[in-house]
Design an enzyme around this catalytic site. Structure first.
Site, PDB file in Angstrom:
ATOM      1  N   ARG A  87       0.798  -1.342   0.156  1.00  0.00           N
ATOM      2  CA  ARG A  87       0.183  -0.024  -0.039  1.00  0.00           C
ATOM      3  C   ARG A  87       0.962   1.189  -0.086  1.00  0.00           C
ATOM      4  NH1 ARG A  87      -2.429  -4.313   2.419  1.00  0.00           N
ATOM      5  NH2 ARG A  87      -4.580  -4.771   2.133  1.00  0.00           N
ATOM      6  N   HIS A 112      -1.040  -2.559  -4.304  1.00  0.00           N
ATOM      7  CA  HIS A 112      -0.490  -3.059  -5.423  1.00  0.00           C
ATOM      8  C   HIS A 112      -0.414  -2.638  -6.749  1.00  0.00           C
ATOM      9  CE1 HIS A 112       0.438  -6.236  -2.596  1.00  0.00           C
ATOM     10  NE2 HIS A 112      -0.996  -7.258  -3.035  1.00  0.00           N
ATOM     11  N   HIS A 186       3.143 -12.545  -6.362  1.00  0.00           N
ATOM     12  CA  HIS A 186       2.395 -12.712  -5.009  1.00  0.00           C
ATOM     13  C   HIS A 186       1.486 -14.109  -5.406  1.00  0.00           C
ATOM     14  CE1 HIS A 186      -1.193 -12.188  -2.518  1.00  0.00           C
ATOM     15  NE2 HIS A 186      -1.047 -10.725  -3.168  1.00  0.00           N
ATOM     16  N   ASP A 258      -0.960 -10.054   8.558  1.00  0.00           N
ATOM     17  CA  ASP A 258      -0.890  -9.124   6.870  1.00  0.00           C
ATOM     18  C   ASP A 258      -0.164  -7.601   7.041  1.00  0.00           C
ATOM     19  OD1 ASP A 258      -1.158  -8.393   4.028  1.00  0.00           O
ATOM     20  OD2 ASP A 258      -3.275  -7.426   3.943  1.00  0.00           O
ATOM     21  N   GLU A 324       5.468 -12.805   0.388  1.00  0.00           N
ATOM     22  CA  GLU A 324       6.115 -11.486  -0.311  1.00  0.00           C
ATOM     23  C   GLU A 324       7.168 -10.586  -0.171  1.00  0.00           C
ATOM     24  OE1 GLU A 324       2.618  -8.915  -1.770  1.00  0.00           O
ATOM     25  OE2 GLU A 324       1.310 -10.640   0.019  1.00  0.00           O
TER      26      GLU A 324
HETATM   27  C1  GLA Z   1      -1.759  -8.257   0.054  1.00  0.00           C
HETATM   28  C2  GLA Z   1      -2.277  -7.259   0.758  1.00  0.00           C
HETATM   29  C3  GLA Z   1      -3.544  -7.857   1.753  1.00  0.00           C
HETATM   30  C4  GLA Z   1      -3.990  -8.866   0.404  1.00  0.00           C
HETATM   31  C5  GLA Z   1      -4.344  -9.356  -0.604  1.00  0.00           C
HETATM   32  C6  GLA Z   1      -4.409 -10.207  -1.464  1.00  0.00           C
HETATM   33  O1  GLA Z   1      -0.910  -9.221   1.139  1.00  0.00           O
HETATM   34  O2  GLA Z   1      -1.288  -7.211   1.654  1.00  0.00           O
HETATM   35  O3  GLA Z   1      -3.604  -6.633   2.243  1.00  0.00           O
HETATM   36  O4  GLA Z   1      -4.757  -7.524  -1.153  1.00  0.00           O
HETATM   37  O5  GLA Z   1      -2.335  -8.732  -0.676  1.00  0.00           O
HETATM   38  O6  GLA Z   1      -5.751  -9.682  -1.253  1.00  0.00           O
END
Ligand code: GLA
Length: 358
Positions: A87, A112, A186, A258, A324
């Site tokens: 983000r 993304h 991803h 996350d 990632e």
């Molecule tokens: C990343 C983001 C998550 C989500 C995934 C896909 O990991 O940080 O919040 O968007 O991709 O859904």
């Protein structure tokens, strides 16, 4: 460029067509026991098969059977992510005094690379063999202003399958105006096989003493917090599920993990080991090495039982996870984070190696 495209297309097989008639092709590679299938749409890893300790192959990466599913509802399954992985707060940043606005597609934020990131673009693909390695060169030109990002970005990504079955990704990019870049892949991993259920029993190790806590919109606060004494401590391998239900504010924001882990090794010229994921039942083991300073571990929180995958089964929350490799989220607005700025004359380079054992 046209010539190259045609030659490459000759080696792929037709996977489907986009609404505008564009043909999407799929390439199949195999080396050292690893089998990889890749699309020229999004550079998507549509299938990745590795053996277990008895030599039984399973596809360990979530995906779809049809291009229509990828276009309509893919949560970035197997895709290349750009120009900016994760983000950027409010989709805004300032470079050399010039404010920029990029596409906002996740609440108030840009995720993304925006609504039409690299994951949903067509790539030129060219297969190669080099000694005992096989692979694919993927390339595309991202036009000046695409999704709001400044500069014409020439991007080259190389997928290599080595003799021992490792999958290596080399990223390269250049620009003609100062910009920001943060590329990643991803893949959603389930080492027991996609569609086989939850990954909460997989064991995970991450070589990071700190992580970047986020606000409720999942934008880093800027703090580098210690993992010690928190659910975010994977310095000794533990199961993914062990601390996932701890009532920690950070887990509530993200409906699980996350977050970006601050890798202890920092940014390095050579890829170094940063994470290991292991399915104790099949023995399948993934080792991730990278040149990047960060790792987003996403525990598949937003999979919600509405998607049917390649094997014909429904994907539910926690049925896969992503690792990632990246620079930290929102770095363009966080001067204290390692820089994601790329200037004309410089070359962005990043390498991640996925090694498989059993
Ligand atoms: C990343 C983001 C998550 C989500 C995934 C896909 O990991 O940080 O919040 O968007 O991709 O859904």
């Amino acid at each position: 460029m046209e010539d190259r495209r045609d030659r490459a297309a000759g080696n792929g097989t037709l996977f489907g067509k986009l609404a505008d008639g564009t043909e999407v092709h799929r390439w199949a590679l195999e080396n050292g026991g690893t089998r990889l299938k890749v699309l020229d749409y999004g550079g998507v890893v549509q299938s990745l098969e590795i053996p277990d300790r008895h030599g039984h192959h399973r596809n360990v990466s979530l995906g779809f059977d049809t291009i229509e599913d990828y276009v309509a509802s893919s949560p970035y399954f197997g895709a290349l992510i750009g120009r900016y992985g994760n983000r950027i707060g409010d989709g805004r940043f300032t470079l050399d005094g010039t404010p920029h606005r990029v596409d906002v597609n996740d609440g108030a934020n840009s995720l993304h690379g925006g609504g039409r990131g690299f994951d949903s673009r067509m790539w030129d693909v060219e297969p190669f063999t080099q000694g005992s390695d096989v692979g694919l060169y993927l390339s595309r030109t991202s036009a000046d202003g695409e999704m709001g990002y400044p500069g014409t970005l020439e991007v080259k990504v190389t997928y290599t399958l080595t003799e021992r079955g490792d999958w290596r990704i080399d990223y390269e990019a250049t620009t003609d105006r100062t910009t920001v870049v943060n590329l990643t892949s991803h893949v959603y991993w389930n080492l027991a096989g996609e569609g086989s259920g939850s990954v909460h029993d997989h064991e995970l190790w991450i070589a990071a003493s700190r992580y970047t806590p986020v606000d409720s919109g999942l934008i880093p606060t800027g703090e580098l917090a210690e993992v010690a004494g928190t659910p975010f401590d994977f310095r000794r391998a533990k199961t993914v599920g062990e601390d996932l239900r701890v009532a920690h504010e950070q887990l509530l924001y993200a409906k699980g993990m996350d977050h970006n882990w601050v890798l202890d090794k920092g940014a390095t010229a050579k890829p170094l080991p940063v994470a290991t994921l292991r399915d104790p039942v099949s023995g399948r083991t993934l080792r991730v090495s990278t040149t990047e300073p960060g790792l987003q571990f996403y525990s598949g929180n937003f999979l919600d039982g509405t998607l049917v995958g390649t094997g014909g089964n429904v994907y539910r929350q926690g049925d896969a996870l992503c690792l990632e490799t990246q620079h930290f989220p929102d770095s363009p607005n966080k001067p204290s984070f390692p820089s994601t700025v790329l200037r004309p004359g410089q070359t962005y380079r990043s390498t991640t190696v996925h090694s498989f054992d059993r």
